[in-house]
Scaffold this active site. Structure first.
Site, PDB file in Angstrom:
ATOM      1  N   THR A  46       0.528  -1.521   0.120  1.00  0.00           N
ATOM      2  CA  THR A  46       0.000   0.180  -0.132  1.00  0.00           C
ATOM      3  C   THR A  46       0.843   1.822  -0.376  1.00  0.00           C
ATOM      4  O   THR A  46       0.838   2.292  -0.877  1.00  0.00           O
ATOM      5  CB  THR A  46      -1.261  -0.322   1.142  1.00  0.00           C
ATOM      6  OG1 THR A  46      -1.341  -0.767   1.289  1.00  0.00           O
ATOM      7  CG2 THR A  46      -1.769   1.448   1.001  1.00  0.00           C
ATOM      8  N   TYR A 133       6.010 -12.676   3.383  1.00  0.00           N
ATOM      9  CA  TYR A 133       4.870 -13.433   2.414  1.00  0.00           C
ATOM     10  C   TYR A 133       4.611 -13.624   1.131  1.00  0.00           C
ATOM     11  O   TYR A 133       5.067 -13.563   0.947  1.00  0.00           O
ATOM     12  CB  TYR A 133       4.484 -10.984   1.591  1.00  0.00           C
ATOM     13  CG  TYR A 133       3.346 -10.480   1.382  1.00  0.00           C
ATOM     14  CD1 TYR A 133       2.250 -11.224   1.886  1.00  0.00           C
ATOM     15  CD2 TYR A 133       3.189  -9.543   0.962  1.00  0.00           C
ATOM     16  CE1 TYR A 133       1.016 -11.442   1.317  1.00  0.00           C
ATOM     17  CE2 TYR A 133       1.920  -9.051   0.937  1.00  0.00           C
ATOM     18  CZ  TYR A 133       1.208  -9.350   0.718  1.00  0.00           C
ATOM     19  OH  TYR A 133      -0.138  -8.871   0.586  1.00  0.00           O
ATOM     20  N   LYS A 158       2.374 -14.676   6.695  1.00  0.00           N
ATOM     21  CA  LYS A 158       1.175 -14.056   5.589  1.00  0.00           C
ATOM     22  C   LYS A 158       1.356 -14.227   4.394  1.00  0.00           C
ATOM     23  O   LYS A 158       1.848 -14.458   3.888  1.00  0.00           O
ATOM     24  CB  LYS A 158       1.661 -12.618   5.245  1.00  0.00           C
ATOM     25  CG  LYS A 158       0.713 -11.752   5.116  1.00  0.00           C
ATOM     26  CD  LYS A 158       0.817 -10.142   4.863  1.00  0.00           C
ATOM     27  CE  LYS A 158       0.239  -8.842   4.422  1.00  0.00           C
ATOM     28  NZ  LYS A 158       0.240  -8.069   4.202  1.00  0.00           N
TER      29      LYS A 158
END
Length: 302
Positions: A46, A133, A158
């Site tokens: 983000t 991730y 994640k």
């Protein structure tokens, strides 16, 4: 280090000159922490990690750490080509970050053994706690994650694939391999939409991009889910998150661009996104404004 609550992924504001707007970022992070974030994940997806050079990144990390002021942990993104990932990891440590979210390596795919080596080398370079991730070309086997769970710096995993069969096998294999505390996260875009499904696997932590522009909605959803208020959870999913996801899916990259537009709509001069992302069209931004208004109404924060 144990994370809890709503995890905040701030945008990276850019000024009229295109440079990182550090005062705006400081306000963004400070307001998010004051609103009740459980942790700050700066310069991640983000935050347009893909569009930051090492100088940008170092300033973003240092600004975020200062703004959080020790109230919550600050994790910084790292990833890409191995030499760059190691450099970002060292910069995050120098900037005072509490940990790393390790994004996928650049472009190429690799077997589990190669991914394990990649994680180990970046973790060694930064010396910080690392959350892996799984996303895109970084697809881990259960055995690889179990091996990495034995690395002291690696504290969590994640998932950004949404392959529940694979994730269940990873969770079970890790738990069989170690009794150390190891956390799992839902990392799908607009993660709230899939929170009920992930909670069925015992994965309660998730990324909240929505928190960056509408913490009232994100916190109302978190409260509804954790208190098992199924009626409010469904109203928020149906009235806010579903239309947001439908808008997000119309243009590649809107998972980030809409968040930054939302930040601007809520009064913070976050500036545009950097290429290859594009800002929402005026029509899509108007739709986003209406979706936010509905979400605030449902959350009781209009």
């Amino acid at each position: 280090m144990r994370l809890d609550g709503v995890l905040f992924f701030p945008v990276t504001p850019f000024g009229p000159d295109g440079d990182v707007a550090e005062p705006v970022l400081a306000r963004h992070v400070a307001e998010g922490v004051a609103a009740g974030a459980g942790g700050v994940f700066t310069a991640c997806g983000t935050g347009e990690f893909n569009a930051l050079d090492l100088g940008d990144y170092s300033r973003v990390v240092a600004t975020s750490v200062a703004a959080a002021d020790g109230r919550v942990p600050v994790f910084a993104g790292a990833g890409g080509a191995l030499p760059s990932a190691r450099a970002f990891a060292r910069a995050a440590a120098a900037g005072g970050a509490d940990g790393l979210l390790l994004l996928p390596p650049y472009l190429v795919g690799g077997p589990p053994a190669g991914l394990v080596r990649y994680v180990r080398e970046v973790a060694e370079a930064g010396g910080l706690p690392v959350i892996i991730y799984q996303r895109g070309n970084a697809r881990f086997s259960p055995e690889a994650v179990a091996e990495l769970a034995g690395v002291p710096e690696v504290i969590g995993f994640k998932d950004g694939l949404g392959d529940f069969d694979l994730l269940q096998r990873i969770i079970l294999t890790v738990r069989r391999a170690t009794d150390r505390e190891f956390q799992f996260f839902n990392g799908l875009p607009t993660a709230e939409l899939t929170v009920p499904a992930y909670r069925g696997l015992g994965v309660t932590l998730y990324s909240s991009a929505v928190f960056a522009f509408a913490p009232e909605i994100a916190l109302a959803f978190y409260k509804a889910v954790t208190s098992e208020d199924e009626a409010l959870t469904e109203r928020l999913l149906t009235g806010f998150y579903l239309p947001l996801v439908e808008l997000r899916d119309r243009v590649p990259g809107y998972a980030v661009s809409l968040v930054k537009a939302g930040v601007r709509l809520r009064g913070l001069a976050a500036g545009p996104v950097r290429p290859p992302l594009v800002d929402p069209s005026p029509e899509h931004e108007a739709e986003l404004a209406a979706i936010i208004a509905t979400g605030l109404e449902i959350a009781g924060a209009a």
